[in-house]
Every structure is written in C-alpha cells, then in structure tokens.
Design a protein around this motif. Structure first.
Motif, PDB file in Angstrom:
ATOM      1  N   ALA A   1      41.753  31.215  64.749  1.00 11.00           N
ATOM      2  CA  ALA A   1      40.867  31.725  65.794  1.00 11.00           C
ATOM      3  C   ALA A   1      40.860  33.256  65.800  1.00 11.00           C
ATOM      4  CB  ALA A   1      41.309  31.188  67.156  1.00 11.00           C
ATOM      5  N   ALA A   2      42.030  33.854  65.447  1.00  9.97           N
ATOM      6  CA  ALA A   2      42.146  35.315  65.528  1.00  9.97           C
ATOM      7  C   ALA A   2      41.462  36.030  64.358  1.00  9.97           C
ATOM      8  CB  ALA A   2      43.622  35.711  65.576  1.00  9.97           C
ATOM      9  N   ILE A   3      41.462  35.389  63.184  1.00 10.19           N
ATOM     10  CA  ILE A   3      40.874  36.048  62.014  1.00 10.19           C
ATOM     11  C   ILE A   3      39.384  35.714  61.957  1.00 10.19           C
ATOM     12  CG2 ILE A   3      40.943  36.271  59.491  1.00 10.19           C
ATOM     13  CD1 ILE A   3      43.849  35.463  59.526  1.00 10.19           C
ATOM     14  N   PRO A   4      38.526  36.717  61.900  1.00  6.12           N
ATOM     15  CA  PRO A   4      37.090  36.450  61.884  1.00  6.12           C
ATOM     16  C   PRO A   4      36.692  35.535  60.713  1.00  6.12           C
ATOM     17  CG  PRO A   4      37.537  38.800  62.070  1.00  6.12           C
ATOM     18  CD  PRO A   4      38.841  38.137  61.851  1.00  6.12           C
ATOM     19  N   ALA A   5      35.724  34.653  60.966  1.00  8.32           N
ATOM     20  CA  ALA A   5      35.327  33.649  59.965  1.00  8.32           C
ATOM     21  C   ALA A   5      34.963  34.293  58.631  1.00  8.32           C
ATOM     22  CB  ALA A   5      34.166  32.828  60.497  1.00  8.32           C
ATOM     23  N   SER A   6      34.309  35.462  58.693  1.00 10.05           N
ATOM     24  CA  SER A   6      33.872  36.091  57.444  1.00 10.05           C
ATOM     25  C   SER A   6      35.076  36.465  56.587  1.00 10.05           C
ATOM     26  CB  SER A   6      33.043  37.338  57.752  1.00 10.05           C
ATOM     27  OG  SER A   6      33.805  38.183  58.579  1.00 10.05           O
ATOM     28  N   ALA A   7      36.191  36.832  57.237  1.00 14.41           N
ATOM     29  CA  ALA A   7      37.381  37.236  56.487  1.00 14.41           C
ATOM     30  C   ALA A   7      38.175  36.025  56.009  1.00 14.41           C
ATOM     31  CB  ALA A   7      38.274  38.111  57.367  1.00 14.41           C
ATOM     32  N   ARG A   8      37.863  34.860  56.581  1.00 17.26           N
ATOM     33  CA  ARG A   8      38.625  33.658  56.235  1.00 17.26           C
ATOM     34  C   ARG A   8      38.043  32.910  55.044  1.00 17.26           C
ATOM     35  NH1 ARG A   8      38.049  29.956  60.216  1.00 17.26           N
ATOM     36  NH2 ARG A   8      37.520  31.313  61.950  1.00 17.26           N
ATOM     37  N   ARG A   9      36.818  33.301  54.662  1.00 19.11           N
ATOM     38  CA  ARG A   9      36.119  32.508  53.661  1.00 19.11           C
ATOM     39  C   ARG A   9      36.711  32.623  52.263  1.00 19.11           C
ATOM     40  NH1 ARG A   9      31.064  34.174  55.749  1.00 19.11           N
ATOM     41  NH2 ARG A   9      30.991  32.959  57.645  1.00 19.11           N
ATOM     42  N   THR A  10      37.319  33.775  51.993  1.00 21.90           N
ATOM     43  CA  THR A  10      37.835  33.967  50.628  1.00 21.90           C
ATOM     44  C   THR A  10      39.370  34.040  50.647  1.00 21.90           C
ATOM     45  OG1 THR A  10      37.589  36.298  50.972  1.00 21.90           O
ATOM     46  CG2 THR A  10      35.838  35.208  49.720  1.00 21.90           C
ATOM     47  N   GLY A  11      39.932  33.837  49.483  1.00 20.64           N
ATOM     48  CA  GLY A  11      41.371  34.061  49.309  1.00 20.64           C
ATOM     49  C   GLY A  11      42.241  32.922  49.786  1.00 20.64           C
ATOM     50  N   ALA A  12      43.506  33.270  50.024  1.00 20.65           N
ATOM     51  CA  ALA A  12      44.517  32.259  50.331  1.00 20.65           C
ATOM     52  C   ALA A  12      44.336  31.703  51.738  1.00 20.65           C
ATOM     53  CB  ALA A  12      45.884  32.891  50.203  1.00 20.65           C
ATOM     54  N   HIS A  13      45.152  30.731  52.088  1.00 22.46           N
ATOM     55  CA  HIS A  13      45.127  30.136  53.423  1.00 22.46           C
ATOM     56  C   HIS A  13      45.346  31.234  54.476  1.00 22.46           C
ATOM     57  CE1 HIS A  13      46.368  27.726  56.861  1.00 22.46           C
ATOM     58  NE2 HIS A  13      45.909  26.656  56.222  1.00 22.46           N
ATOM     59  N   PRO A  14      44.571  31.212  55.568  1.00 23.81           N
ATOM     60  CA  PRO A  14      44.693  32.314  56.544  1.00 23.81           C
ATOM     61  C   PRO A  14      46.089  32.441  57.168  1.00 23.81           C
ATOM     62  CG  PRO A  14      43.251  30.537  57.340  1.00 23.81           C
ATOM     63  CD  PRO A  14      43.504  30.278  55.901  1.00 23.81           C
ATOM     64  N   ALA A  15      46.876  31.364  57.146  1.00 20.34           N
ATOM     65  CA  ALA A  15      48.203  31.444  57.782  1.00 20.34           C
ATOM     66  C   ALA A  15      49.295  31.901  56.822  1.00 20.34           C
ATOM     67  CB  ALA A  15      48.576  30.076  58.364  1.00 20.34           C
ATOM     68  N   ARG A  16      48.959  32.066  55.557  1.00 20.85           N
ATOM     69  CA  ARG A  16      49.996  32.330  54.553  1.00 20.85           C
ATOM     70  C   ARG A  16      50.805  33.593  54.872  1.00 20.85           C
ATOM     71  NH1 ARG A  16      50.846  34.889  49.720  1.00 20.85           N
ATOM     72  NH2 ARG A  16      48.946  36.078  50.018  1.00 20.85           N
ATOM     73  N   ARG A  17      50.113  34.651  55.214  1.00 23.03           N
ATOM     74  CA  ARG A  17      50.804  35.932  55.444  1.00 23.03           C
ATOM     75  C   ARG A  17      51.669  35.889  56.704  1.00 23.03           C
ATOM     76  NH1 ARG A  17      48.709  40.113  52.510  1.00 23.03           N
ATOM     77  NH2 ARG A  17      46.995  39.536  51.146  1.00 23.03           N
ATOM     78  N   THR A  18      51.119  35.280  57.748  1.00 23.44           N
ATOM     79  CA  THR A  18      51.890  35.176  58.995  1.00 23.44           C
ATOM     80  C   THR A  18      53.154  34.342  58.767  1.00 23.44           C
ATOM     81  OG1 THR A  18      49.905  35.380  60.337  1.00 23.44           O
ATOM     82  CG2 THR A  18      51.800  34.348  61.386  1.00 23.44           C
TER      83      THR A  18
END
Ligand code: SAM
Length: 295
Positions: free
Chosen positions: A188-205
């Motif tokens: 929810a915190a990461i904008p959808a446009s930034a979530r479309r590419t790359g690794a899983h959005p939770a990986r860094r956290t």
C-alpha cells in the motif's frame, strides 16, 4: 522436515580455508554442515569447531557430521562471542575460520520463522530463538524515525519513509502481527508505478528487518575482530557474503588489517560463483568470497 541447504562456493571456500592438513578449523556458521562435511571428509586429520546461533541448525549439522563426531567440538553461540566461547585448549593454533553469512535455506523456508514474505506467519525472524528481539517487537514498538532509517540504510529502500508512516498508522489501530499484514502495508505504501518492475516490493524491508532483529552487521564486525585475534600465523579468515552491506564490512576490515601489517588480503577481487553454480543454485547469485591471511 529435512534440513537441506546447498553450500555456496564450496570448492573455492575449501581451497582457501584449508592450508594445514592437521589444523584446527572454525566454521563460524555451520548451518546444515555442508562446508564442514567437505572439510572433514577430505582432510582426515583436521579438527573442527562448529558454531551456530540456531539450535535447529546445530542439531541438523550434528546428524550430517555424525561420522566425524570425534573430530568436532560444538558451540551453540553467536560468532561475535567466539573468543570466549571456544575452550582455551583449542583457542591457540586455529588455522582457519569460515563465515558463510546470512540465513540458511531451511531457516528461510520454515514458515514458522517469519523470514520470508512468501508465506504468512508470525513476525519473528530470529536466528537464535533465545534472542528477546523479534520483528514483531521492532515493528510495533520502535519509532517511525528509527524504522525509516533502518529500511533506508539496511534495506536501501527508497520508500522507507512512506512504509514507516504506513506501519505507524496501522499499529495505532491494532498490533501488526504477521508477515502477511506487513507485506500488505508495504504494497500500500509503495506507489503502484514503482511496484511494477523489479523484485518483490517487500524484499528490501524484509532484508532490513532481518539485519535489525539479528544485529547482523555489528555481529559481523565483532566476529571478524574475534577471528583475527584467534588465528595462528598463516591462518586465514574466509568470508562469504550475500549483500553489499556485509561485503563492504569484510572488505574494509580486511583492508584495515592489511594497513596495520597484520597480514594480507588473498583475494584482490572477491570470488563469485560460476554461471553453472548460479543456474543450479540461484541463491548463490549474490555471493562474494573474500580471504585474509595472517602474517
Ligand atoms: C548460510 S548458512 C550456513 C550454511 C553452511 N555453510 C552450509 O554449508 O551448510 C548461515 C548460518 O549461519 C548462522 N549464523 C548467522 N549469523 C550468525 C552469528 N552471528 N552467529 C552464529 N551463527 C550465525 C545461521 O543461523 C545459519 O545457520
């Protein structure tokens, strides 16, 4: 559950770790016992001191290395304390110390331990179950500033501030108890446009939290200092790291020892896995191996 972890850079690690076929060696991160199995099976006169902070790993390694048990001394401890934990009679003449950092595949894959964002489980992430600090405690009790700083510095997460804000807002309603809840907040915190590419959005956290829970970077610095104090002349410290923060510590510490004339670095550039190893074991992709030799 079988304890199956494929050792990374096995051959290369052994080549550097072993230079005295009758020496005493320390595996600071015995895990599933993969590297140690190679050591003990190829060199019938070496003695091994096997360390891990995870009692499940120690038990699995004990089973794996049962054929060599008369040549193994077991130490359930954090490697940062190895100078005190290794018994005095073994402390002199240590020929080589191996650090194969991070979590093992069985730790990662165990859905009860909370290391992975791929399964919903309690927010735990402790390698040592006796550690009082869990991911639950950090996520629910630390300040927004602290959480944001950790995600930024140890996760290299550019949305750290927003993720921290979402966490603080959610926990005022009710505690954040599971990895699944945390993953939803990150998404929810990461904008959808930034979530479309790359690794899983939770990986860094998740990487940042794991480092925080286990105090991994301070433990590594202290473990390396302890190792340098223990190894005999010509002894070697071998480090296999899996992300840039760990690799940077090994690189800087080794360079500093070199400047202090304690020995020299044997790996001008870090060794990395070959393409065949990476395709067989994708977890090895980010591995880097560095070696220091004491004068
Ligand atoms: C990547 S696995 C090691 C795998 C092992 N080399 C093999 O071939 O099976 C890393 C292990 O190090 C342990 N570990 C990580 N940090 C540690 C620390 N500070 N002290 C002691 N053990 C640690 C973890 O519990 C885990 O079992």
């Amino acid at each position: 559950m079988t304890y199956s972890h494929v050792s990374v850079l096995n051959k290369e690690a052994l080549e550097y770790w072993v230079h005295d076929e009758e020496g005493i060696y320390v595996d600071a991160t015995v895990g599933g016992g993969g590297h140690s199995f190679q050591l003990l099976s190829q060199f019938p006169h070496v003695h091994l001191i096997a360390i891990d902070q995870d009692p499940i790993a120690i038990n699995a390694a004990k089973e794996r290395l049962i054929a060599f048990s008369s040549r193994v001394t077991w130490v359930h401890a954090n490697f940062r304390d190895m100078a005190e934990e290794i018994e005095p009679s073994l402390r002199t003449h240590i020929a080589g110390i191996l650090f194969d950092l991070g979590v093992s595949s069985p730790q990662f894959d165990d859905p009860t331990r909370g290391f992975t964002y791929q399964v919903d489980s309690a927010l735990d992430m402790r390698m040592d179950p006796a550690n009082p600090v869990t991911a639950f405690r950090l996520i629910n009790m630390r300040s927004k500033e602290e959480i944001a700083r950790v995600l930024r510095e140890w996760g290299e997460e550019r949305w750290a501030q927003r993720i921290a804000e979402f966490i603080i807002k959610a926990r005022t309603q009710e505690p954040i108890r599971t990895t699944g809840q945390l993953v939803e907040l990150i998404k929810a915190a990461i904008p959808a446009s930034a979530r479309r590419t790359g690794a899983h959005p939770a990986r860094r956290t998740f990487q940042a939290l794991r480092i925080w829970v286990n105090d991994e970077l301070a433990a590594l610095s202290q473990g390396l200092e302890a190792a340098q104090g223990l190894i005999a002349p010509k002894g070697r410290v071998v480090v296999i790291s899996f992300h840039s923060l760990e690799d940077r510590i090994a690189k800087h510490v080794f360079r500093q020892w070199e400047q202090e004339h304690k020995g020299h670095v044997l790996t001008k550039h870090p060794l990395t896995p070959s393409e065949p190893e990476i395709s067989e074991n994708p977890r090895s992709r980010s591995a880097k191996l560095r070696v220091f030799e004491q004068f």
